[in-house]
Every structure is written in C-alpha cells, then in structure tokens.
Write an enzyme that holds these catalytic residues in place. Structure first.
Site, PDB file in Angstrom:
ATOM      1  N   ARG A 186       0.865  -1.198   0.000  1.00  0.00           N
ATOM      2  CA  ARG A 186       0.000   0.000   0.000  1.00  0.00           C
ATOM      3  C   ARG A 186       0.886   1.228   0.000  1.00  0.00           C
ATOM      4  O   ARG A 186       1.727   1.386   0.900  1.00  0.00           O
ATOM      5  CB  ARG A 186      -0.931  -0.004   1.209  1.00  0.00           C
ATOM      6  CG  ARG A 186      -1.648   1.323   1.415  1.00  0.00           C
ATOM      7  CD  ARG A 186      -2.755   1.269   2.433  1.00  0.00           C
ATOM      8  NE  ARG A 186      -3.907   0.560   1.918  1.00  0.00           N
ATOM      9  CZ  ARG A 186      -5.151   0.674   2.400  1.00  0.00           C
ATOM     10  NH1 ARG A 186      -5.394   1.475   3.413  1.00  0.00           N
ATOM     11  NH2 ARG A 186      -6.147  -0.005   1.881  1.00  0.00           N
TER      12      ARG A 186
ATOM     13  N   HIS B 141      -7.339   0.755  -6.442  1.00  0.00           N
ATOM     14  CA  HIS B 141      -7.530  -0.065  -5.234  1.00  0.00           C
ATOM     15  C   HIS B 141      -8.190  -1.384  -5.680  1.00  0.00           C
ATOM     16  O   HIS B 141      -9.351  -1.651  -5.376  1.00  0.00           O
ATOM     17  CB  HIS B 141      -8.398   0.689  -4.223  1.00  0.00           C
ATOM     18  CG  HIS B 141      -8.421   0.099  -2.846  1.00  0.00           C
ATOM     19  ND1 HIS B 141      -7.626  -0.980  -2.475  1.00  0.00           N
ATOM     20  CD2 HIS B 141      -9.145   0.429  -1.738  1.00  0.00           C
ATOM     21  CE1 HIS B 141      -7.865  -1.275  -1.213  1.00  0.00           C
ATOM     22  NE2 HIS B 141      -8.777  -0.444  -0.741  1.00  0.00           N
TER      23      HIS B 141
ATOM     24  N   GLN C 110     -10.041  -4.037  -3.307  1.00  0.00           N
ATOM     25  CA  GLN C 110     -11.377  -3.648  -2.864  1.00  0.00           C
ATOM     26  C   GLN C 110     -12.416  -4.048  -3.910  1.00  0.00           C
ATOM     27  O   GLN C 110     -13.512  -4.495  -3.574  1.00  0.00           O
ATOM     28  CB  GLN C 110     -11.422  -2.131  -2.622  1.00  0.00           C
ATOM     29  CG  GLN C 110     -12.764  -1.650  -2.107  1.00  0.00           C
ATOM     30  CD  GLN C 110     -13.076  -2.162  -0.705  1.00  0.00           C
ATOM     31  OE1 GLN C 110     -12.258  -2.035   0.188  1.00  0.00           O
ATOM     32  NE2 GLN C 110     -14.256  -2.750  -0.522  1.00  0.00           N
TER      33      GLN C 110
ATOM     34  N   ASP D 127     -17.347   7.073  -2.075  1.00  0.00           N
ATOM     35  CA  ASP D 127     -16.128   6.978  -1.260  1.00  0.00           C
ATOM     36  C   ASP D 127     -15.935   8.345  -0.597  1.00  0.00           C
ATOM     37  O   ASP D 127     -16.627   9.312  -0.939  1.00  0.00           O
ATOM     38  CB  ASP D 127     -14.937   6.615  -2.172  1.00  0.00           C
ATOM     39  CG  ASP D 127     -13.661   6.280  -1.418  1.00  0.00           C
ATOM     40  OD1 ASP D 127     -13.694   6.137  -0.178  1.00  0.00           O
ATOM     41  OD2 ASP D 127     -12.599   6.169  -2.079  1.00  0.00           O
TER      42      ASP D 127
ATOM     43  N   CYS E 168     -16.335   1.417   0.295  1.00  0.00           N
ATOM     44  CA  CYS E 168     -15.151   0.632   0.666  1.00  0.00           C
ATOM     45  C   CYS E 168     -14.796   0.793   2.143  1.00  0.00           C
ATOM     46  O   CYS E 168     -14.105  -0.060   2.697  1.00  0.00           O
ATOM     47  CB  CYS E 168     -13.971   1.004  -0.216  1.00  0.00           C
ATOM     48  SG  CYS E 168     -13.426   2.713  -0.043  1.00  0.00           S
TER      49      CYS E 168
ATOM     50  N   ARG F  51     -13.577  -8.827   1.620  1.00  0.00           N
ATOM     51  CA  ARG F  51     -12.145  -8.568   1.400  1.00  0.00           C
ATOM     52  C   ARG F  51     -11.346  -9.825   1.744  1.00  0.00           C
ATOM     53  O   ARG F  51     -10.419 -10.217   1.037  1.00  0.00           O
ATOM     54  CB  ARG F  51     -11.659  -7.395   2.283  1.00  0.00           C
ATOM     55  CG  ARG F  51     -12.216  -6.035   1.937  1.00  0.00           C
ATOM     56  CD  ARG F  51     -11.673  -5.514   0.625  1.00  0.00           C
ATOM     57  NE  ARG F  51     -10.233  -5.438   0.584  1.00  0.00           N
ATOM     58  CZ  ARG F  51      -9.505  -4.390   0.975  1.00  0.00           C
ATOM     59  NH1 ARG F  51     -10.101  -3.312   1.437  1.00  0.00           N
ATOM     60  NH2 ARG F  51      -8.179  -4.395   0.882  1.00  0.00           N
TER      61      ARG F  51
HETATM   62  N1  NVA Z   1     -10.078   6.516  -1.670  1.00  0.00           N
HETATM   63  C1  NVA Z   1      -9.714   6.149  -0.322  1.00  0.00           C
HETATM   64  C2  NVA Z   1      -9.909   4.683  -0.121  1.00  0.00           C
HETATM   65  C3  NVA Z   1      -9.580   4.190   1.266  1.00  0.00           C
HETATM   66  C4  NVA Z   1      -9.753   2.698   1.425  1.00  0.00           C
HETATM   67  C5  NVA Z   1      -8.266   6.534  -0.064  1.00  0.00           C
HETATM   68  O1  NVA Z   1      -7.428   6.353  -0.958  1.00  0.00           O
HETATM   69  O2  NVA Z   1      -7.976   7.040   1.025  1.00  0.00           O
HETATM   70  N1   CP Z   2     -11.266  -0.280   2.357  1.00  0.00           N
HETATM   71  C1   CP Z   2      -9.999  -0.302   2.828  1.00  0.00           C
HETATM   72  O1   CP Z   2      -9.053  -0.527   2.093  1.00  0.00           O
HETATM   73  O2   CP Z   2      -9.888  -0.089   4.158  1.00  0.00           O
HETATM   74  P1   CP Z   2      -8.537   0.155   4.988  1.00  0.00           P
HETATM   75  O3   CP Z   2      -8.007   1.504   4.555  1.00  0.00           O
HETATM   76  O4   CP Z   2      -8.977   0.138   6.403  1.00  0.00           O
HETATM   77  O5   CP Z   2      -7.561  -0.929   4.658  1.00  0.00           O
END
Ligand code: NVA
Ligand code: CP
Length: 304
Positions: free
Chosen positions: A103, A130, A133, A222, A262, A290
């Site tokens: 990540r 992502h 997800q 989101d 998500c 997930r």
């Molecule tokens: N769009 C959000 C998704 C978090 C799971 C982010 O990138 O923070």
């Molecule tokens: N949806 C998701 O990826 O959640 P986290 O940021 O908690 O991993």
C-alpha cells in the site's frame, strides 16, 4: 513468469470471474476441515506506507488461514520509511517471502516494486487504483444479484482510486458504469481510455448524481478526501456538497438496489447515516468479502 496484481487488468476477464467464484467457495469452506492451506510453509509481507484497518487485518487473517505466515511492515518503522530504495526492498523481500502486498502513494511505486520483485506483488491501494477492494465489491454484487454482466452501477463523487478501479471492473466484467463527479474531480482520461480499449461494458461520466443513480442496481461512493489529500478537505467539502448519497438519491435507483462503500465512511458527508445503516447497505458483507476475495487471489497468484 511472476504475476502481479497492480490493477484488475492484470487478470484476464474469465480469470477474474473464476476468482470471484473461488472467493465464494472459500467463504463457504471457512472454518471447515475442507478449507485448503495451499500456502503452507510460506510467508507473505504486507508493507504499508498509509494507514489501514481492513486491508491489513483481512490480509493477515487470510494469509494465515491459507497456511502462510503474514508479516506486516509499517513504513515509518522500517528502512523504507528512511528512504531505502523500493527496488532494494523488493529484492530483499523476494528472498525472504513468497508474496508482497504493498500500500503506497504514487502508483509508480507499485510499478517499481513489481519490476524489482521476483515474487507476486499485490497492490493494496495506490493513489490511482484499489483493485483488492473491487474483488470484494464484485463478489458482493454477485452475491446480491447472481450475476455481474449488464448490471448498472452508479459511482457518486470523487474520480479517485476507487472510481478508477470500478472503471476497469466495468470493462473487465461488462458493467454499465455511470460516474457523477464534480468539475475538476473527474477520473483520469488515461484510465477511461484503458477501459474503452478493452471494449466491454460501458463507462460514462456525468455531472448530476441523480442521472447516474437512475435505474442503478448498485450505488457506491467513497470519501471526499482520500489519504494524502487531507490538506484539501475544506475545498473538497464545498465541491462535493451536492454529492451525498442520501435516501432521495437511492430512491432514483432500482427498488432492489444495493449501496456499497469501501470504508472508512463519513456519515453526513459522502453518505447519509440512514443509507449506510439502512436496508440497502451491503457494506459489512463487502468488508467481510475482502478476506475471501484476497484469499482467492493469494491462492491463484502464489500457489498457482
Ligand atoms: N479513496 C480512499 C480509499 C480508502 C480505502 C483513499 O485512498 O484514502
Ligand atoms: N477499504 C480499505 O481498504 O480499508 P482500509 O483503509 O482500512 O484498509
């Protein structure tokens, strides 16, 4: 050849559909003697340069349930956080482990990890995509409607990493995706082009949330400010004020429509509490999936 999962396009469309079927099977088998342990004796590292709850826990549990050892690295307490090159990290992790979940911020960092790693790399979220997800989201849609192809999906809000992943999902499984985004927050043209080149399903971008929601099977959204965009929170709140998924917007969708997010969610911002906590919401099944979807992915990429 080592296979990576940077985006949904790293799987062939039929592989993606089969993987969702396998995720549903692993869900049924969980906790039974018939549940497989194809990664016995292996180790998978989860390297996090951003916060995570679901991704971290679902991968840690999933890796262990498949028989492997999960190792979580929080960037700030590693040499990566002190500037060790991604390529050096990738080579070294490949020597110890059988897979890397990564990540990070810029998607170029995921690409760099993939180029240098000799074990499968799974994108656990980048600025642009992502895909893990979406595996869970597609599984949840499948469970709700018994199919994917031809369903209409409304994306409401930011043209962000989740929106981009829905765009590639639409092309891979044949969804009719309509995104409603405020001016200046549309998805990247390159991602739209990539989906159109695949040629399945349809993707369009409109301005009005009601136009996107009309007749939809799925309504999804989101946060307005993703990780890394916190400094823009106030400007974004103004730009997205008319983009909340509330009961009136859900009423535009089909009577059997479901709501996905998500998570983490901000009630009263991108979604009204009575929607996310209401009868159309499938967000808890989505979050649970997930685990199952990523187990199917790990099995496919690492156990082969
Ligand atoms: N769009 C959000 C998704 C978090 C799971 C982010 O990138 O923070
Ligand atoms: N949806 C998701 O990826 O959640 P986290 O940021 O908690 O991993």
């Amino acid at each position: 050849m080592t296979r990576h999962f940077r985006t949904l396009v790293d799987l062939e469309p039929d592989e993606l559909v089969a993987l969702i079927g396998r995720a549903r099977e692993l869900k049924r088998l969980r906790g039974t003697a018939a549940h497989p342990r194809p990664l016995e004796g292996k180790a998978v590292v989860i390297a996090l340069e951003k916060a995570s709850t679901r991704t971290r826990v679902s991968f840690e549990v999933g890796i262990a349930e498949l028989g492997a050892q999960p190792i979580t690295l929080i960037s700030s307490s590693t040499q990566m956080g002190r500037g060790e090159p991604i390529e050096d990290t990738a080579r070294m992790l490949s020597a110890y482990c059988h897979g890397v979940v990564y990540r990070t911020f810029g998607h170029d960092r995921v690409e760099a990890m993939c180029r240098a790693a000799t074990v499968p790399v799974i994108n656990g979220l980048s600025e642009t995509y992502h895909p893990c997800q979406l595996l869970a989201d597609l599984q949840t849609v499948q469970e709700s409607f018994g199919r994917l192809e031809g369903l209409r999906v409304a994306w409401i809000g930011d043209g962000n990493n989740m929106a981009h992943s829905w765009i590639l999902a639409a092309a891979q499984v044949g969804l009719e995706l309509v995104l409603a985004c405020p001016e200046g927050y549309e998805p990247d043209d390159a991602v739209l082009e990539r989906a159109r080149a695949i040629g399945r399903g349809s993707v369009s971008v409109v301005r009005e949330p009601a136009q996107a929601a009309e007749g939809s099977h799925v309504v999804t959204t989101d946060v307005w400010a993703s990780m890394g965009h916190e400094a823009e929170t106030r400007a974004r709140a103004a730009a997205f004020a008319a983009y909340q998924v509330d009961a009136a917007l859900m009423a535009r969708a089909r009577p059997e429509a479901i709501f996905l997010h998500c998570l983490p969610a901000h009630r009263g911002e991108e979604v009204a509490a009575d929607v996310i906590d209401g009868p159309a919401s499938r967000v808890w099944a989505e979050a649970e999936n997930r685990l199952h979807a990523q187990k199917a992915l790990l099995e496919h990429l690492i156990a082969g």
